[in-house]
Design a protein around this motif. Structure first.
Motif, mmCIF file in Angstrom:
data_model
loop_
_atom_site.group_PDB
_atom_site.id
_atom_site.type_symbol
_atom_site.label_atom_id
_atom_site.label_comp_id
_atom_site.label_asym_id
_atom_site.label_seq_id
_atom_site.Cartn_x
_atom_site.Cartn_y
_atom_site.Cartn_z
ATOM 1 N N CYS A 101 5.767 1.403 2.096
ATOM 2 C CA CYS A 101 5.728 1.126 0.670
ATOM 3 C C CYS A 101 4.279 1.016 0.195
ATOM 4 O O CYS A 101 3.340 1.080 0.991
ATOM 5 C CB CYS A 101 6.493 -0.157 0.380
ATOM 6 S SG CYS A 101 5.726 -1.615 1.117
ATOM 7 N N LEU A 102 4.124 0.821 -1.077
ATOM 8 C CA LEU A 102 2.787 0.800 -1.659
ATOM 9 C C LEU A 102 1.929 -0.346 -1.129
ATOM 10 O O LEU A 102 0.741 -0.177 -0.875
ATOM 11 C CB LEU A 102 2.895 0.721 -3.183
ATOM 12 C CG LEU A 102 1.634 0.926 -3.990
ATOM 13 C CD1 LEU A 102 1.041 2.308 -3.714
ATOM 14 C CD2 LEU A 102 1.918 0.778 -5.470
ATOM 15 N N CYS A 103 2.510 -1.523 -0.924
ATOM 16 C CA CYS A 103 1.715 -2.656 -0.432
ATOM 17 C C CYS A 103 1.544 -2.626 1.082
ATOM 18 O O CYS A 103 0.739 -3.374 1.632
ATOM 19 C CB CYS A 103 2.314 -3.988 -0.886
ATOM 20 S SG CYS A 103 3.780 -4.513 0.019
ATOM 21 N N GLY A 104 2.324 -1.787 1.791
ATOM 22 C CA GLY A 104 2.183 -1.633 3.229
ATOM 23 C C GLY A 104 2.946 -2.633 4.054
ATOM 24 O O GLY A 104 2.867 -2.615 5.281
ATOM 25 N N GLU A 105 3.721 -3.515 3.427
ATOM 26 C CA GLU A 105 4.462 -4.541 4.167
ATOM 27 C C GLU A 105 5.869 -4.107 4.559
ATOM 28 O O GLU A 105 6.589 -4.869 5.194
ATOM 29 C CB GLU A 105 4.513 -5.843 3.365
ATOM 30 C CG GLU A 105 3.155 -6.500 3.207
ATOM 31 C CD GLU A 105 2.508 -6.843 4.548
ATOM 32 O OE1 GLU A 105 3.213 -7.374 5.424
ATOM 33 O OE2 GLU A 105 1.308 -6.562 4.723
ATOM 34 N N CYS B 299 10.895 -2.537 -1.844
ATOM 35 C CA CYS B 299 9.834 -3.516 -1.665
ATOM 36 C C CYS B 299 9.846 -4.456 -2.867
ATOM 37 O O CYS B 299 9.772 -4.012 -4.009
ATOM 38 C CB CYS B 299 8.483 -2.812 -1.551
ATOM 39 S SG CYS B 299 7.094 -3.955 -1.699
ATOM 40 N N TYR C 126 6.179 -4.292 -5.065
ATOM 41 C CA TYR C 126 5.865 -3.175 -5.952
ATOM 42 C C TYR C 126 7.077 -2.364 -6.376
ATOM 43 O O TYR C 126 6.967 -1.462 -7.195
ATOM 44 C CB TYR C 126 4.833 -2.243 -5.317
ATOM 45 C CG TYR C 126 3.461 -2.832 -5.314
ATOM 46 C CD1 TYR C 126 2.718 -2.893 -6.493
ATOM 47 C CD2 TYR C 126 2.898 -3.344 -4.161
ATOM 48 C CE1 TYR C 126 1.467 -3.457 -6.512
ATOM 49 C CE2 TYR C 126 1.635 -3.908 -4.172
ATOM 50 C CZ TYR C 126 0.931 -3.958 -5.349
ATOM 51 O OH TYR C 126 -0.309 -4.524 -5.361
#
Ligand SMILES: [Zn+2]
Ligand SMILES: [Zn+2]
Length: 83
Positions: free
Chosen positions: A6-10, A71, A74
């Motif tokens: 995802c965009l935040c990487g989590e 996510c 985001y």
């Protein structure tokens, strides 16, 4: 093997044996999720999909037939799982 996040990487996923079949759906839930006239995805078998990181994953039971995961930071769409 394809890896995605995802965009935040989590939230991270791995998909094995991805196929070339793209599914386009115009149902009311998919239109709302996409914010437009259609939603498209790639159909894979459950065992080909691995959630390798999911601390920000949120799962929404959109119907008796499916749940949708994204996510929660985001809003990046991760998957629709048919029950
Ligand atoms: Zn995220
Ligand atoms: Zn749909």
């Amino acid at each position: 093997m394809i890896k995605g996040k995802c965009l935040c990487g989590e939230t991270e996923v791995e998909v094995e044996n991805i196929n070339d079949t793209v599914i386009i759906c115009h149902c009311s839930m998919c239109r709302k999720q996409a914010g437009g006239p259609l939603f498209f995805s790639n159909a894979i078998k459950n065992k080909a999909f691995t959630l390798t990181k999911g601390s920000n994953l949120s799962v929404y039971p959109s119907s008796e037939a499916a749940e949708r995961a994204f996510c929660k930071v985001y809003g990046t769409f991760i998957y629709v799982l048919q029950r």
